[in-house]
Structure formats: structure tokens, C-alpha cells
Design a protein around this motif. Structure first.
Motif, PDB file in Angstrom:
ATOM      1  N   GLU A  73       0.637  -1.080  -0.113  1.00  9.68           N
ATOM      2  CA  GLU A  73      -0.056  -0.144   0.043  1.00  9.68           C
ATOM      3  C   GLU A  73       0.965   1.318  -0.011  1.00  9.68           C
ATOM      4  N   SER A  74       0.090   2.374  -0.423  1.00 10.89           N
ATOM      5  CA  SER A  74       0.800   3.876  -0.559  1.00 10.89           C
ATOM      6  C   SER A  74      -0.230   4.739  -0.527  1.00 10.89           C
ATOM      7  N   GLY A  75       0.110   6.118  -0.205  1.00  6.68           N
ATOM      8  CA  GLY A  75      -0.578   6.913  -0.404  1.00  6.68           C
ATOM      9  C   GLY A  75      -1.222   7.605   0.869  1.00  6.68           C
ATOM     10  N   GLY A  76      -0.680   6.935   1.990  1.00  4.47           N
ATOM     11  CA  GLY A  76      -1.484   7.574   3.394  1.00  4.47           C
ATOM     12  C   GLY A  76      -0.627   8.719   3.508  1.00  4.47           C
ATOM     13  N   GLY A  77      -1.251   9.477   4.690  1.00  6.93           N
ATOM     14  CA  GLY A  77      -0.546  10.749   5.266  1.00  6.93           C
ATOM     15  C   GLY A  77      -1.434  11.296   6.114  1.00  6.93           C
ATOM     16  N   LEU A  78      -1.303  12.760   6.376  1.00 13.80           N
ATOM     17  CA  LEU A  78      -1.936  13.528   7.242  1.00 13.80           C
ATOM     18  C   LEU A  78      -2.915  14.781   6.383  1.00 13.80           C
ATOM     19  N   VAL A  79      -4.081  14.468   6.765  1.00 16.14           N
ATOM     20  CA  VAL A  79      -4.887  15.573   5.790  1.00 16.14           C
ATOM     21  C   VAL A  79      -6.001  16.209   6.815  1.00 16.14           C
ATOM     22  N   GLN A  80      -6.745  17.300   6.347  1.00 21.94           N
ATOM     23  CA  GLN A  80      -7.567  17.862   7.252  1.00 21.94           C
ATOM     24  C   GLN A  80      -8.879  17.298   6.851  1.00 21.94           C
ATOM     25  N   ALA A  81      -9.741  17.598   7.801  1.00 20.09           N
ATOM     26  CA  ALA A  81     -11.174  17.261   7.395  1.00 20.09           C
ATOM     27  C   ALA A  81     -11.960  17.708   6.195  1.00 20.09           C
ATOM     28  N   GLY A  82     -12.404  17.093   5.393  1.00 27.25           N
ATOM     29  CA  GLY A  82     -12.944  17.564   4.209  1.00 27.25           C
ATOM     30  C   GLY A  82     -11.910  17.245   2.905  1.00 27.25           C
ATOM     31  N   ASP A  83     -10.840  17.006   3.271  1.00 27.84           N
ATOM     32  CA  ASP A  83      -9.958  16.815   2.145  1.00 27.84           C
ATOM     33  C   ASP A  83     -10.122  15.291   1.539  1.00 27.84           C
ATOM     34  N   SER A  84      -9.340  15.262   0.391  1.00 27.84           N
ATOM     35  CA  SER A  84      -9.534  13.790  -0.548  1.00 27.84           C
ATOM     36  C   SER A  84      -7.916  13.406  -0.170  1.00 27.84           C
ATOM     37  N   LEU A  85      -8.123  12.019  -0.417  1.00 22.91           N
ATOM     38  CA  LEU A  85      -6.648  11.220  -0.397  1.00 22.91           C
ATOM     39  C   LEU A  85      -7.125   9.909  -1.265  1.00 22.91           C
ATOM     40  N   THR A  86      -6.068   9.412  -2.051  1.00 31.22           N
ATOM     41  CA  THR A  86      -6.218   8.358  -2.774  1.00 31.22           C
ATOM     42  C   THR A  86      -5.056   7.311  -2.328  1.00 31.22           C
ATOM     43  N   LEU A  87      -5.407   6.013  -2.014  1.00 31.65           N
ATOM     44  CA  LEU A  87      -4.412   5.143  -1.600  1.00 31.65           C
ATOM     45  C   LEU A  87      -4.266   4.185  -2.604  1.00 31.65           C
ATOM     46  N   SER A  88      -3.071   3.409  -2.827  1.00 35.23           N
ATOM     47  CA  SER A  88      -2.940   2.557  -3.888  1.00 35.23           C
ATOM     48  C   SER A  88      -2.340   1.230  -3.174  1.00 35.23           C
ATOM     49  N   CYS A  89      -2.695   0.032  -3.991  1.00 33.96           N
ATOM     50  CA  CYS A  89      -2.269  -1.039  -3.405  1.00 33.96           C
ATOM     51  C   CYS A  89      -1.699  -1.816  -4.598  1.00 33.96           C
ATOM     52  N   ALA A  90      -0.352  -2.025  -4.856  1.00 30.40           N
ATOM     53  CA  ALA A  90       0.245  -2.783  -6.011  1.00 30.40           C
ATOM     54  C   ALA A  90       0.650  -4.311  -5.561  1.00 30.40           C
ATOM     55  N   ALA A  91       0.130  -5.017  -6.344  1.00 32.86           N
ATOM     56  CA  ALA A  91       0.241  -6.574  -6.282  1.00 32.86           C
ATOM     57  C   ALA A  91       1.586  -7.072  -7.041  1.00 32.86           C
ATOM     58  N   SER A  92       2.261  -7.925  -6.270  1.00 28.40           N
ATOM     59  CA  SER A  92       3.621  -8.527  -6.952  1.00 28.40           C
ATOM     60  C   SER A  92       3.439  -9.232  -8.136  1.00 28.40           C
ATOM     61  N   GLU A  93       2.329  -9.602  -8.304  1.00 25.79           N
ATOM     62  CA  GLU A  93       2.060 -10.467  -9.611  1.00 25.79           C
ATOM     63  C   GLU A  93       0.503 -10.110 -10.163  1.00 25.79           C
ATOM     64  N   ARG A  94       0.465 -11.056 -11.216  1.00 26.01           N
ATOM     65  CA  ARG A  94      -0.940 -10.665 -12.015  1.00 26.01           C
ATOM     66  C   ARG A  94      -2.063 -11.100 -10.935  1.00 26.01           C
ATOM     67  N   ILE A  95      -3.087 -10.291 -10.967  1.00 23.67           N
ATOM     68  CA  ILE A  95      -4.419 -10.571  -9.975  1.00 23.67           C
ATOM     69  C   ILE A  95      -5.112 -11.309 -11.083  1.00 23.67           C
ATOM     70  N   LEU A  96      -5.557 -12.653 -10.785  1.00 22.27           N
ATOM     71  CA  LEU A  96      -6.391 -13.522 -11.477  1.00 22.27           C
ATOM     72  C   LEU A  96      -7.991 -12.902 -11.388  1.00 22.27           C
ATOM     73  N   SER A  97      -8.691 -13.283 -12.329  1.00 20.85           N
ATOM     74  CA  SER A  97     -10.003 -12.917 -12.572  1.00 20.85           C
ATOM     75  C   SER A  97     -11.002 -13.224 -11.232  1.00 20.85           C
ATOM     76  N   ASP A  98     -10.607 -14.363 -10.528  1.00 23.34           N
ATOM     77  CA  ASP A  98     -11.724 -14.652  -9.498  1.00 23.34           C
ATOM     78  C   ASP A  98     -11.365 -13.865  -8.299  1.00 23.34           C
ATOM     79  N   TYR A  99     -10.257 -13.182  -8.228  1.00 21.50           N
ATOM     80  CA  TYR A  99      -9.882 -12.706  -6.944  1.00 21.50           C
ATOM     81  C   TYR A  99     -11.105 -11.248  -6.602  1.00 21.50           C
ATOM     82  N   ILE A 100     -11.069 -11.343  -5.224  1.00 23.36           N
ATOM     83  CA  ILE A 100     -11.679 -10.020  -4.811  1.00 23.36           C
ATOM     84  C   ILE A 100     -10.782  -9.272  -4.033  1.00 23.36           C
TER      85      ILE A 100
END
Length: 124
Positions: free
Chosen positions: A6-33
Motif C-alpha cells: 500500500e501507499s498514499g497514506g498521510g496527514l490531511v484535514q477534514a474535508g480533504d481527499s486522499l487516494t491510496l494505492s495497493c500494488a500486487a507483486s504478480e498478476r491478479i487473477l479474475s476470480d480475485y476479490i
């Protein structure tokens, strides 16, 4: 074994927006949730939402519905958590998780792979 970062965390103020990312080490197969959970200090881990890799269908926990959006980039094997209108009660460590069996159901027991977590702090 799939590794999630995961990446993208941090300190923000109320009302702000933030986007987190999660990168997988290999191809995610279609059955995954792929899911996001969070854990605030002194509280149990809470289901934030998930996305079915094949269809892109999403579900969300009641506390974030209408404010958070989960999306995926299949080419990058990455899932995102767009968080809008953040509140102090959204402060938590956010975890990405993968369920290779496709059960999901918002139950962390089905998720075999977990990231290390990223801290999100929302100040009032």
C-alpha cells in the motif's frame, strides 16, 4: 504468494481527499476479490469495501458509502481507494487484502494476502 504494498497514506484535514494505492507483486487473477480494511486505535479491523477483479463490481461499508470509491487498473495489478470528504473518524491504518477464492463477503477470514498497511490521519 501475492505480495501487496500500500501507499498514499498521510496527514490531511477534514474535508480533504486522499487516494491510496495497493500494488500486487504478480498478476491478479479474475476470480480475485480485492478489498480495503481499516483499523483505528483500540478498535477491531473494519471492512471498507471491495472490488471483484473480473467485473469491477464494488461494495462498501456503511460508514464510507458515498464518500469512498474503489477502482482497479488491471494492467498495473493495482487497486485504488479514493477517499473524499474525509472525517476525523476515518483515521486508521488502511490495509489492502486479496481473496483468491472470490468469496469476499466483507469477512477478513477469506482474505489470504494482506499488505503492511498505510496510516491515514484526518485532523479536525
Amino acid at each position: 504468494q501475492v505480495q501487496l504494498v500500500e501507499s498514499g497514506g498521510g496527514l490531511v484535514q477534514a474535508g480533504d481527499s486522499l487516494t491510496l494505492s495497493c500494488a500486487a507483486s504478480e498478476r491478479i487473477l479474475s476470480d480475485y476479490i480485492m478489498a480495503w480494511f481499516r483499523q483505528a486505535p483500540g478498535k477491531d479491523r473494519e471492512f471498507v469495501g471491495d472490488i471483484r477483479w473480473n467485473s469491477g463490481g464494488t461494495i462498501y461499508g456503511d460508514s464510507v458509502k458515498g464518500r469512498f470509491t474503489i477502482s482497479r487498473d488491471s494492467a498495473k495489478n493495482t487497486v485504488y481507494l479514493q477517499m473524499n470528504s474525509l472525517k476525523p473518524e476515518d483515521t486508521a491504518v488502511y490495509y489492502c487484502a486479496a481473496d483468491p477464492k472470490g468469496y469476499g463477503l466483507g469477512d477478513e477470514l477469506w482474505y489470504d494476502y494482506w499488505g503492511q498497511g498505510t496510516q491515514v490521519t484526518v485532523s479536525s
